[in-house]
Design a protein around this motif. Structure first.
Motif, PDB file in Angstrom:
ATOM      1  N   VAL A 225       0.846  -1.202   0.000  1.00 61.13           N
ATOM      2  CA  VAL A 225       0.000   0.000   0.000  1.00 61.13           C
ATOM      3  C   VAL A 225       0.878   1.248   0.000  1.00 61.13           C
ATOM      4  O   VAL A 225       0.658   2.180  -0.789  1.00 61.13           O
ATOM      5  CB  VAL A 225      -0.970  -0.010   1.199  1.00 61.13           C
ATOM      6  CG1 VAL A 225      -1.661   1.333   1.355  1.00 61.13           C
ATOM      7  CG2 VAL A 225      -1.983  -1.130   1.057  1.00 61.13           C
ATOM      8  N   PHE A 226       1.884   1.276   0.883  1.00 58.75           N
ATOM      9  CA  PHE A 226       2.780   2.435   0.953  1.00 58.75           C
ATOM     10  C   PHE A 226       3.515   2.634  -0.371  1.00 58.75           C
ATOM     11  O   PHE A 226       3.619   3.759  -0.874  1.00 58.75           O
ATOM     12  CB  PHE A 226       3.782   2.264   2.100  1.00 58.75           C
ATOM     13  CG  PHE A 226       4.739   3.398   2.230  1.00 58.75           C
ATOM     14  CD1 PHE A 226       4.326   4.619   2.738  1.00 58.75           C
ATOM     15  CD2 PHE A 226       6.061   3.258   1.830  1.00 58.75           C
ATOM     16  CE1 PHE A 226       5.213   5.681   2.852  1.00 58.75           C
ATOM     17  CE2 PHE A 226       6.948   4.309   1.940  1.00 58.75           C
ATOM     18  CZ  PHE A 226       6.524   5.519   2.453  1.00 58.75           C
ATOM     19  N   GLY A 227       4.030   1.558  -0.952  1.00 60.62           N
ATOM     20  CA  GLY A 227       4.734   1.658  -2.232  1.00 60.62           C
ATOM     21  C   GLY A 227       3.836   2.127  -3.357  1.00 60.62           C
ATOM     22  O   GLY A 227       4.235   2.935  -4.188  1.00 60.62           O
ATOM     23  N   THR A 228       2.596   1.637  -3.369  1.00 56.08           N
ATOM     24  CA  THR A 228       1.651   2.053  -4.409  1.00 56.08           C
ATOM     25  C   THR A 228       1.289   3.533  -4.266  1.00 56.08           C
ATOM     26  O   THR A 228       1.245   4.266  -5.264  1.00 56.08           O
ATOM     27  CB  THR A 228       0.383   1.186  -4.344  1.00 56.08           C
ATOM     28  OG1 THR A 228       0.762  -0.185  -4.461  1.00 56.08           O
ATOM     29  CG2 THR A 228      -0.579   1.543  -5.452  1.00 56.08           C
ATOM     30  N   VAL A 229       1.070   3.974  -3.040  1.00 51.97           N
ATOM     31  CA  VAL A 229       0.749   5.396  -2.807  1.00 51.97           C
ATOM     32  C   VAL A 229       1.930   6.268  -3.213  1.00 51.97           C
ATOM     33  O   VAL A 229       1.746   7.306  -3.880  1.00 51.97           O
ATOM     34  CB  VAL A 229       0.340   5.635  -1.336  1.00 51.97           C
ATOM     35  CG1 VAL A 229       0.271   7.116  -1.007  1.00 51.97           C
ATOM     36  CG2 VAL A 229      -0.995   4.970  -1.041  1.00 51.97           C
ATOM     37  N   CYS A 230       3.138   5.865  -2.840  1.00 49.16           N
ATOM     38  CA  CYS A 230       4.326   6.633  -3.233  1.00 49.16           C
ATOM     39  C   CYS A 230       4.487   6.672  -4.747  1.00 49.16           C
ATOM     40  O   CYS A 230       4.841   7.707  -5.314  1.00 49.16           O
ATOM     41  CB  CYS A 230       5.579   6.037  -2.590  1.00 49.16           C
ATOM     42  SG  CYS A 230       5.797   6.475  -0.874  1.00 49.16           S
ATOM     43  N   MET A 231       4.217   5.555  -5.410  1.00 47.09           N
ATOM     44  CA  MET A 231       4.328   5.504  -6.868  1.00 47.09           C
ATOM     45  C   MET A 231       3.324   6.456  -7.526  1.00 47.09           C
ATOM     46  O   MET A 231       3.674   7.215  -8.430  1.00 47.09           O
ATOM     47  CB  MET A 231       4.107   4.074  -7.376  1.00 47.09           C
ATOM     48  CG  MET A 231       4.276   3.916  -8.862  1.00 47.09           C
ATOM     49  SD  MET A 231       5.933   4.209  -9.468  1.00 47.09           S
ATOM     50  CE  MET A 231       6.736   2.699  -8.992  1.00 47.09           C
ATOM     51  N   LEU A 232       2.091   6.434  -7.056  1.00 45.07           N
ATOM     52  CA  LEU A 232       1.066   7.316  -7.638  1.00 45.07           C
ATOM     53  C   LEU A 232       1.388   8.780  -7.386  1.00 45.07           C
ATOM     54  O   LEU A 232       1.281   9.612  -8.307  1.00 45.07           O
ATOM     55  CB  LEU A 232      -0.309   6.955  -7.082  1.00 45.07           C
ATOM     56  CG  LEU A 232      -0.863   5.597  -7.518  1.00 45.07           C
ATOM     57  CD1 LEU A 232      -2.159   5.296  -6.775  1.00 45.07           C
ATOM     58  CD2 LEU A 232      -1.060   5.547  -9.007  1.00 45.07           C
ATOM     59  N   LEU A 233       1.779   9.116  -6.156  1.00 50.76           N
ATOM     60  CA  LEU A 233       2.146  10.505  -5.859  1.00 50.76           C
ATOM     61  C   LEU A 233       3.377  10.930  -6.657  1.00 50.76           C
ATOM     62  O   LEU A 233       3.450  12.066  -7.145  1.00 50.76           O
ATOM     63  CB  LEU A 233       2.419  10.670  -4.366  1.00 50.76           C
ATOM     64  CG  LEU A 233       1.209  10.682  -3.450  1.00 50.76           C
ATOM     65  CD1 LEU A 233       1.648  10.666  -1.994  1.00 50.76           C
ATOM     66  CD2 LEU A 233       0.341  11.889  -3.734  1.00 50.76           C
ATOM     67  N   GLY A 234       4.339  10.028  -6.799  1.00 48.67           N
ATOM     68  CA  GLY A 234       5.543  10.338  -7.564  1.00 48.67           C
ATOM     69  C   GLY A 234       5.249  10.582  -9.031  1.00 48.67           C
ATOM     70  O   GLY A 234       5.755  11.528  -9.634  1.00 48.67           O
ATOM     71  N   LEU A 235       4.410   9.730  -9.615  1.00 45.88           N
ATOM     72  CA  LEU A 235       4.040   9.916 -11.018  1.00 45.88           C
ATOM     73  C   LEU A 235       3.267  11.219 -11.219  1.00 45.88           C
ATOM     74  O   LEU A 235       3.483  11.936 -12.197  1.00 45.88           O
ATOM     75  CB  LEU A 235       3.229   8.728 -11.520  1.00 45.88           C
ATOM     76  CG  LEU A 235       4.015   7.431 -11.691  1.00 45.88           C
ATOM     77  CD1 LEU A 235       3.065   6.277 -12.000  1.00 45.88           C
ATOM     78  CD2 LEU A 235       5.061   7.568 -12.778  1.00 45.88           C
ATOM     79  N   PHE A 236       2.378  11.537 -10.281  1.00 49.39           N
ATOM     80  CA  PHE A 236       1.631  12.796 -10.381  1.00 49.39           C
ATOM     81  C   PHE A 236       2.577  13.989 -10.279  1.00 49.39           C
ATOM     82  O   PHE A 236       2.478  14.936 -11.073  1.00 49.39           O
ATOM     83  CB  PHE A 236       0.556  12.877  -9.291  1.00 49.39           C
ATOM     84  CG  PHE A 236      -0.161  14.191  -9.289  1.00 49.39           C
ATOM     85  CD1 PHE A 236      -1.124  14.464 -10.244  1.00 49.39           C
ATOM     86  CD2 PHE A 236       0.141  15.152  -8.354  1.00 49.39           C
ATOM     87  CE1 PHE A 236      -1.780  15.689 -10.269  1.00 49.39           C
ATOM     88  CE2 PHE A 236      -0.503  16.376  -8.365  1.00 49.39           C
ATOM     89  CZ  PHE A 236      -1.468  16.651  -9.323  1.00 49.39           C
ATOM     90  N   ASN A 237       3.499  13.967  -9.298  1.00 47.22           N
ATOM     91  CA  ASN A 237       4.446  15.075  -9.154  1.00 47.22           C
ATOM     92  C   ASN A 237       5.338  15.200 -10.372  1.00 47.22           C
ATOM     93  O   ASN A 237       5.630  16.311 -10.823  1.00 47.22           O
ATOM     94  CB  ASN A 237       5.317  14.867  -7.909  1.00 47.22           C
ATOM     95  CG  ASN A 237       4.758  15.550  -6.695  1.00 47.22           C
ATOM     96  OD1 ASN A 237       4.075  16.547  -6.796  1.00 47.22           O
ATOM     97  ND2 ASN A 237       5.050  14.996  -5.548  1.00 47.22           N
ATOM     98  N   LEU A 238       5.794  14.079 -10.908  1.00 50.87           N
ATOM     99  CA  LEU A 238       6.640  14.105 -12.094  1.00 50.87           C
ATOM    100  C   LEU A 238       5.887  14.696 -13.282  1.00 50.87           C
ATOM    101  O   LEU A 238       6.398  15.577 -13.984  1.00 50.87           O
ATOM    102  CB  LEU A 238       7.137  12.695 -12.415  1.00 50.87           C
ATOM    103  CG  LEU A 238       8.121  12.550 -13.563  1.00 50.87           C
ATOM    104  CD1 LEU A 238       9.409  13.290 -13.256  1.00 50.87           C
ATOM    105  CD2 LEU A 238       8.411  11.085 -13.816  1.00 50.87           C
TER     106      LEU A 238
END
Length: 98
Positions: free
Chosen positions: A70-83
């Motif tokens: 869950v933590f990795g998926t949330v970080c991935m989604l937030l990272g892709l959005f920020n990028l």
């Protein structure tokens, strides 16, 4: 081999964190709106890359638990959005400054 990859990812996380902090300070001290926008966009790109690398570390190189997924998926989604937002804003402010 696996340990070398984890060390490289840790170094990459630290470098992107450093760039995020540098661009954050630059954008807060900037008075020109165009330069402030460019620095904020670069900060978002750095932060997005950092979150993506954290997500990769959590999803692929740690013990597999539901919390890590869950933590990795949330970080991935937030990272892709920020990028994505950082690249879009950088292109906008870069065109605006010409």
């Amino acid at each position: 081999m696996l340990e070398t990859i984890q060390i490289a990812l840790s170094v990459l996380i630290f470098i992107t964190l450093l760039f995020s902090v540098i661009f954050s300070f630059r954008s807060r001290r900037q008075t020109d709106p165009k330069q402030k926008g460019i620095n904020t966009a670069l900060m978002n790109i750095s932060m997005g890359l950092m979150l993506i690398v954290i997500a990769i570390t959590q999803l692929f190189f740690m013990s597999d638990t539901a919390t890590r997924r869950v933590f990795g998926t949330v970080c991935m989604l937030l990272g892709l959005f920020n990028l994505f937002a950082g690249i879009r804003n950088y292109a906008y402010f870069n065109r605006m400054s010409r």
